[in-house]
Design an enzyme around this catalytic site. Structure first.
Site, PDB file in Angstrom:
ATOM      1  CD  GLU A   1      86.608 -15.291  34.421  1.00 25.20           C
ATOM      2  OE1 GLU A   1      87.154 -14.816  35.425  1.00 25.20           O
ATOM      3  OE2 GLU A   1      86.864 -14.907  33.280  1.00 25.20           O
TER       4      GLU A   1
ATOM      5  CE  LYS B   1      89.897  -6.110  36.031  1.00 23.18           C
ATOM      6  NZ  LYS B   1      88.733  -6.913  36.375  1.00 23.18           N
TER       7      LYS B   1
ATOM      8  NE  ARG C   1      94.328  -8.401  34.607  1.00 18.04           N
ATOM      9  CZ  ARG C   1      93.896  -8.814  35.799  1.00 18.04           C
ATOM     10  NH1 ARG C   1      93.862 -10.104  36.078  1.00 18.04           N
ATOM     11  NH2 ARG C   1      93.487  -7.958  36.709  1.00 18.04           N
TER      12      ARG C   1
END
Ligand code: PLP
Ligand code: COI
Length: 340
Positions: free
Chosen positions: A219, A183, A81
């Site tokens: 989220e 992220k 990620r």
């Protein structure tokens, strides 16, 4: 010797540990990397990270198992990620095998800070990467630093497994075709006002909607969401603008393969909230935090599981996931990286 820390009363805050890992990127290559005791970073005043927020991070944990091993949970997924994030931000990815190796080195160097089994605390591991040389026109840096520090942590939400309350904010987290799926530090910078505002109004977190239509659940600022339907299906929102949580992907696997439940990733309209019987936040920091209530502009949606206890399915998911992480339940192949 494990450090003398009041493990049972730790919150989610920074505590300095002995070593951190540092590697620098210059002239198109990463150096060999090293461990250091220096927790400070000295930067040029015009470093790309300071001017244009060219930075990203990861979060994972080291756990002490029932039989006193120290393990990390799926660090290869964080490595992947972070590579994806780096590419989206025009940063050189830190090689994935070296990422996992560096996690192992830094945890080994701080073994005394890995909380005892059963204490409720874990060692949080924070890898991060930022553009370090001076830029002034809007362009990526040419020099970067990759670092990993560790800090022992307790529960992300005060009260541990007590259900929390979310509100649906008037702020958005991620734009279509933006950076919500990676992220990037910038995703968190823009959530700071929304979280302060939520806290000031007595809510624990924000439940963000899709910013294009504001009709679908996405989220929170730091965790994915799962729901349980009245017929015990585990449902999680599907969207291109939420972070692909490793915890959530693991829980969906656990639901299907350990608990024999149907696990579905699909769009979740806001109107459907009142149909679910359980709701929880999931992530490395959040683990699985039950949600008792969501407030949508004055309308209160109270899940049948209530404000006192975790819902029944949430509890099973929680016990199985943490059982795997702490070595009480056999893990799927490749999920645990044994460090010591
Ligand atoms: N969503 C956001 C916005 C997060 O910051 C995090 C934390 O990493 C998560 C979800 C959960 O992801 P993971 O389970 O990989 O920790
Ligand atoms: C994590 O769960 O690791 C996170 O990054 C969430 C939050 C602390 C930002």
């Amino acid at each position: 010797m494990t450090k003398d820390i009041d493990w049972g009363n730790l919150g989610f805050g920074y505590i300095k540990t002995d070593y951190r890992y540092v590697s620098n990127y210059k002239d198109g290559a990463w150096d060999n990397g090293t461990l250091t005791t220096d927790e400070t970073v000295t930067l040029h005043e015009s470093a790309c990270v300071l001017q244009y927020a060219q930075t990203c991070f990861e979060g994972l944990k080291a756990y002490r198992t029932e039989d006193n091993r120290v393990v990390c949970f799926r660090p290869n997924m964080n490595a992947k990620r972070m590579s994806d994030t780096a590419k989206r931000l025009e940063m050189p990815p830190f090689p994935e095998d070296r990422f996992v190796d560096a996690v192992e080195k830094v945890v080994k160097a701080n073994l005394d800070f890995v909380p005892p089994y059963g204490s409720g605390a874990t060692l949080y591991i924070r890898p991060y990467l930022f553009g370090s040389n001076a830029v002034i026109g809007v362009k990526p840096a040419t020099e970067y630093q990759f670092r990993i520090f560790t800090t022992p942590v307790g529960p992300y939400f005060k009260g541990g497994v007590k259900p929390i309350t979310l509100r649906i904010p008037d702020f958005d987290r991620a734009a279509p075709r933006g950076t919500g799926h990676v992220k990037a530090g910038l995703n968190y910078a823009m959530s700071l006002h929304a979280i302060v505002d939520a806290h000031n109004q007595g809510y624990n977190e924000n439940m963000y909607l899709d910013s294009a239509t504001r009709t679908k659940v996405e989220e929170t600022g730091g965790a994915n969401i799962i729901f349980v339907t009245k017929d015990n299906k585990v449902v999680t929102p599907k969207s291109d603008t939420i972070l692909p949580s490793i915890t959530r992907r693991s829980l969906m696997y656990v639901a299907e393969h350990y608990l024999g439940l149907e696990a579905v990733e699909r769009e979740v309209p806001v109107e459907e909230l009142k149909e679910f019987k359980e709701c929880a936040l999931c992530g490395t920091a959040a683990v699985l935090s039950p949600v008792g209530k969501v407030v949508d502009h004055g309308e209160e949606i109270l899940f049948p599981s209530g404000m006192e206890n975790m819902g029944e399915i949430t509890k099973k998911l929680y016990d199985t996931l943490t059982g795997i992480q702490m070595g009480r339940i056999e893990a799927p192949e490749g999920w645990l990286k044994v460090i010591a």
